[in-house]
Design a protein around this motif. Structure first.
Motif, PDB file in Angstrom:
ATOM      1  N   VAL A 107      -6.110  -2.181  -6.576  1.00  0.00           N
ATOM      2  CA  VAL A 107      -4.706  -2.601  -6.553  1.00  0.00           C
ATOM      3  C   VAL A 107      -4.600  -4.100  -6.319  1.00  0.00           C
ATOM      4  O   VAL A 107      -3.845  -4.812  -6.998  1.00  0.00           O
ATOM      5  N   LEU A 108      -5.366  -4.600  -5.354  1.00  0.00           N
ATOM      6  CA  LEU A 108      -5.312  -6.028  -5.036  1.00  0.00           C
ATOM      7  C   LEU A 108      -5.829  -6.890  -6.188  1.00  0.00           C
ATOM      8  O   LEU A 108      -5.377  -8.028  -6.376  1.00  0.00           O
ATOM      9  N   ALA A 109      -6.745  -6.347  -6.984  1.00  0.00           N
ATOM     10  CA  ALA A 109      -7.340  -7.112  -8.088  1.00  0.00           C
ATOM     11  C   ALA A 109      -6.499  -7.054  -9.366  1.00  0.00           C
ATOM     12  O   ALA A 109      -6.661  -7.900 -10.251  1.00  0.00           O
ATOM     13  N   ALA A 110      -5.614  -6.067  -9.476  1.00  0.00           N
ATOM     14  CA  ALA A 110      -4.860  -5.877 -10.716  1.00  0.00           C
ATOM     15  C   ALA A 110      -3.798  -6.957 -10.916  1.00  0.00           C
ATOM     16  O   ALA A 110      -3.122  -7.362  -9.969  1.00  0.00           O
ATOM     17  N   ARG A 111      -3.651  -7.405 -12.162  1.00  0.00           N
ATOM     18  CA  ARG A 111      -2.626  -8.398 -12.478  1.00  0.00           C
ATOM     19  C   ARG A 111      -1.225  -7.804 -12.399  1.00  0.00           C
ATOM     20  O   ARG A 111      -0.252  -8.502 -12.109  1.00  0.00           O
ATOM     21  N   SER A 112      -1.124  -6.496 -12.665  1.00  0.00           N
ATOM     22  CA  SER A 112       0.158  -5.803 -12.567  1.00  0.00           C
ATOM     23  C   SER A 112      -0.099  -4.346 -12.208  1.00  0.00           C
ATOM     24  O   SER A 112      -1.090  -3.751 -12.632  1.00  0.00           O
ATOM     25  N   ILE A 113       0.799  -3.776 -11.417  1.00  0.00           N
ATOM     26  CA  ILE A 113       0.660  -2.409 -10.911  1.00  0.00           C
ATOM     27  C   ILE A 113       1.942  -1.648 -11.245  1.00  0.00           C
ATOM     28  O   ILE A 113       3.039  -2.115 -10.929  1.00  0.00           O
ATOM     29  N   SER A 120       6.203  10.155  -6.962  1.00  0.00           N
ATOM     30  CA  SER A 120       4.933   9.428  -6.895  1.00  0.00           C
ATOM     31  C   SER A 120       5.166   7.958  -6.577  1.00  0.00           C
ATOM     32  O   SER A 120       4.418   7.340  -5.818  1.00  0.00           O
ATOM     33  N   GLY A 121       6.232   7.373  -7.140  1.00  0.00           N
ATOM     34  CA  GLY A 121       6.550   5.980  -6.858  1.00  0.00           C
ATOM     35  C   GLY A 121       6.949   5.754  -5.417  1.00  0.00           C
ATOM     36  O   GLY A 121       6.554   4.756  -4.791  1.00  0.00           O
ATOM     37  N   VAL A 122       7.730   6.685  -4.882  1.00  0.00           N
ATOM     38  CA  VAL A 122       8.129   6.596  -3.473  1.00  0.00           C
ATOM     39  C   VAL A 122       6.891   6.645  -2.582  1.00  0.00           C
ATOM     40  O   VAL A 122       6.759   5.866  -1.615  1.00  0.00           O
ATOM     41  N   TYR A 123       5.976   7.534  -2.928  1.00  0.00           N
ATOM     42  CA  TYR A 123       4.754   7.660  -2.135  1.00  0.00           C
ATOM     43  C   TYR A 123       3.910   6.392  -2.214  1.00  0.00           C
ATOM     44  O   TYR A 123       3.388   5.911  -1.186  1.00  0.00           O
ATOM     45  N   LEU A 124       3.750   5.830  -3.429  1.00  0.00           N
ATOM     46  CA  LEU A 124       2.938   4.626  -3.585  1.00  0.00           C
ATOM     47  C   LEU A 124       3.525   3.461  -2.793  1.00  0.00           C
ATOM     48  O   LEU A 124       2.787   2.677  -2.182  1.00  0.00           O
ATOM     49  N   THR A 125       4.845   3.343  -2.783  1.00  0.00           N
ATOM     50  CA  THR A 125       5.493   2.280  -2.016  1.00  0.00           C
ATOM     51  C   THR A 125       5.106   2.375  -0.543  1.00  0.00           C
ATOM     52  O   THR A 125       4.754   1.369   0.097  1.00  0.00           O
ATOM     53  N   ARG A 126       5.139   3.587  -0.006  1.00  0.00           N
ATOM     54  CA  ARG A 126       4.779   3.786   1.402  1.00  0.00           C
ATOM     55  C   ARG A 126       3.298   3.538   1.641  1.00  0.00           C
ATOM     56  O   ARG A 126       2.906   2.992   2.680  1.00  0.00           O
ATOM     57  N   LEU A 127       2.472   3.932   0.675  1.00  0.00           N
ATOM     58  CA  LEU A 127       1.029   3.712   0.814  1.00  0.00           C
ATOM     59  C   LEU A 127       0.712   2.226   0.853  1.00  0.00           C
ATOM     60  O   LEU A 127      -0.070   1.762   1.702  1.00  0.00           O
ATOM     61  N   PHE A 128       1.327   1.454  -0.034  1.00  0.00           N
ATOM     62  CA  PHE A 128       1.081   0.015  -0.055  1.00  0.00           C
ATOM     63  C   PHE A 128       1.568  -0.637   1.243  1.00  0.00           C
ATOM     64  O   PHE A 128       0.937  -1.577   1.748  1.00  0.00           O
ATOM     65  N   ARG A 130       1.617   0.893   4.160  1.00  0.00           N
ATOM     66  CA  ARG A 130       0.647   1.282   5.186  1.00  0.00           C
ATOM     67  C   ARG A 130      -0.615   0.437   5.099  1.00  0.00           C
ATOM     68  O   ARG A 130      -1.221   0.106   6.125  1.00  0.00           O
ATOM     69  N   TRP A 131      -1.011   0.091   3.886  1.00  0.00           N
ATOM     70  CA  TRP A 131      -2.182  -0.762   3.696  1.00  0.00           C
ATOM     71  C   TRP A 131      -1.911  -2.206   4.117  1.00  0.00           C
ATOM     72  O   TRP A 131      -2.845  -3.002   4.230  1.00  0.00           O
ATOM     73  N   GLY A 132      -0.643  -2.564   4.280  1.00  0.00           N
ATOM     74  CA  GLY A 132      -0.300  -3.934   4.628  1.00  0.00           C
ATOM     75  C   GLY A 132      -0.360  -4.905   3.469  1.00  0.00           C
ATOM     76  O   GLY A 132      -0.528  -6.117   3.675  1.00  0.00           O
ATOM     77  N   VAL A 133      -0.217  -4.381   2.228  1.00  0.00           N
ATOM     78  CA  VAL A 133      -0.328  -5.248   1.047  1.00  0.00           C
ATOM     79  C   VAL A 133       0.980  -5.333   0.257  1.00  0.00           C
ATOM     80  O   VAL A 133       1.030  -6.003  -0.777  1.00  0.00           O
ATOM     81  N   ALA A 134       2.018  -4.667   0.715  1.00  0.00           N
ATOM     82  CA  ALA A 134       3.261  -4.574  -0.061  1.00  0.00           C
ATOM     83  C   ALA A 134       3.818  -5.945  -0.434  1.00  0.00           C
ATOM     84  O   ALA A 134       4.179  -6.194  -1.595  1.00  0.00           O
ATOM     85  N   GLU A 135       3.906  -6.840   0.534  1.00  0.00           N
ATOM     86  CA  GLU A 135       4.462  -8.172   0.252  1.00  0.00           C
ATOM     87  C   GLU A 135       3.525  -8.978  -0.648  1.00  0.00           C
ATOM     88  O   GLU A 135       3.983  -9.721  -1.527  1.00  0.00           O
ATOM     89  N   ARG A 136       2.260  -8.781  -0.440  1.00  0.00           N
ATOM     90  CA  ARG A 136       1.252  -9.533  -1.200  1.00  0.00           C
ATOM     91  C   ARG A 136       1.292  -9.198  -2.690  1.00  0.00           C
ATOM     92  O   ARG A 136       1.055 -10.077  -3.535  1.00  0.00           O
ATOM     93  N   ILE A 137       1.597  -7.949  -3.030  1.00  0.00           N
ATOM     94  CA  ILE A 137       1.574  -7.536  -4.438  1.00  0.00           C
ATOM     95  C   ILE A 137       2.980  -7.361  -5.020  1.00  0.00           C
ATOM     96  O   ILE A 137       3.119  -6.967  -6.182  1.00  0.00           O
TER      97      ILE A 137
END
Length: 230
Positions: A107-113, A120-128, A130-137
Motif C-alpha cells: 500500500v505504501l509503495a503504490a502510486r494509487s490505491i 470493503s471500502g469502509v473496512y479498508l479506511t479503518r485498516l489504513f 489503524r496502520w497509521g498511514v491514512a494521512e500519508r496515503i
C-alpha cells in the motif's frame, strides 16, 4: 402470465444473483428481474419507498432496513459471504501480499490505491487508520464511484493497487487478482436477502429466497467468488 419477481441488490452480488436467477427461472418458470446498483444507492431507493419484492444487501444494511420497517424481518435469509481480494493491472508487477506487513508495504509503495464505497471500502479506511498511514496515503486514494467496480479502474490504469470483494473482481478483463487479504486482516461481508414490505409478489419472492438459501446453489456461489453461509 406469472408476475415477475423484482429485486434490487448491491453490485457485489450482481453476478451470482444473475446466475442463480437464471437457474431458478429454468426450474420454476418464474421470471426474476434484479437490478444491481451501488449498495448506498440501493439502500436509499428502498428507504425512499420504491417497491421491490426482494432486497439483497450486506447484513448490516438489512439490519437497518428491518429496524426501520422497510423489509419483513421474518423473511431474512443469509445468502453468501465474500472476502476482500487484491488486484493489479494485467502484466503489472505482483507485490508480495502474504501477510499484514507485506500488504502494508504494498500500500505504501503504490502510486494509487483504490477501493469502493461499500463495506470493503469502509473496512479498508479503518485498516489504513489503524496502520497509521491514512494521512500519508490520502492523496493517492481513488474511491470508485457507486456502481463502478474497482477492477475497472485498475484495468484503465487509474488505480495501481485495488481492493474489493472477490465477487466483483472475478472475470474482469485487464486485471490480475493477486489473492485475498491475509487471514489476520481479512473481513467477510455477509449478504442477506429479505422481502420488501411493499412487495407485489411476496409468495413468489419467498420461494426464490428459499432457493437462494438451499445447498443446490453452493457451487454457483463459489464459482462467482462467494462462500455459502448458513
Amino acid at each position: 402470465m406469472r408476475m415477475s419477481i423484482t429485486g434490487i441488490s448491491s453490485m457485489a452480488t450482481r453476478n451470482v444473483l444473475d446466475a442463480l436467477a437464471a437457474i431458478f427461472e429454468a426450474q420454476s418458470g418464474q421470471r426474476v428481474a434484479i437490478e444491481s446498483v451501488g449498495g448506498v444507492a440501493a439502500f436509499k431507493r428502498v428507504e425512499d419507498g420504491e417497491a421491490f419484492d426482494i432486497i439483497v444487501l450486506a447484513s448490516e444494511a438489512i439490519d437497518r432496513l428491518a429496524a426501520s420497517g422497510y423489509v419483513d424481518a421474518t423473511s431474512r435469509v443469509r445468502i453468501a459471504r465474500s472476502g476482500i481480494a487484491i488486484a493489479v493491472k494485467s502484466g503489472a508487477p505482483h507485490p508480495f501480499i502474504a501477510d499484514e506487513a507485506a500488504v502494508r508495504e504494498a500500500v505504501l509503495a503504490a502510486r494509487s490505491i483504490g477501493y469502493s464505497t461499500g463495506p470493503s471500502g469502509v473496512y479498508l479506511t479503518r485498516l489504513f487508520e489503524r496502520w497509521g498511514v491514512a494521512e500519508r496515503i490520502a492523496a493517492r486514494i481513488v474511491q470508485a464511484p457507486p456502481g463502478v467496480a474497482v477492477g475497472t479502474l485498475i484495468a484503465r490504469g487509474e488505480v495501481e493497487l485495488g481492493f474489493q470483494q472477490l465477487s466483483e473482481m472475478i472475470g474482469l478483463e485487464g486485471i490480475d487478482v493477486l489473492g485475498m487479504l491475509p487471514s489476520d486482516i481479512q473481513t467477510l461481508t455477509v449478504f442477506e436477502g429479505a422481502i420488501g414490505v411493499n412487495a407485489a409478489a411476496p409468495q413468489e419472492a419467498r420461494a426464490f429466497l428459499e432457493f437462494l438459501d438451499s445447498s443446490d446453489t453452493d457451487a454457483t456461489k463459489i464459482k462467482h467468488g462467494m462462500q455459502p453461509v448458513k
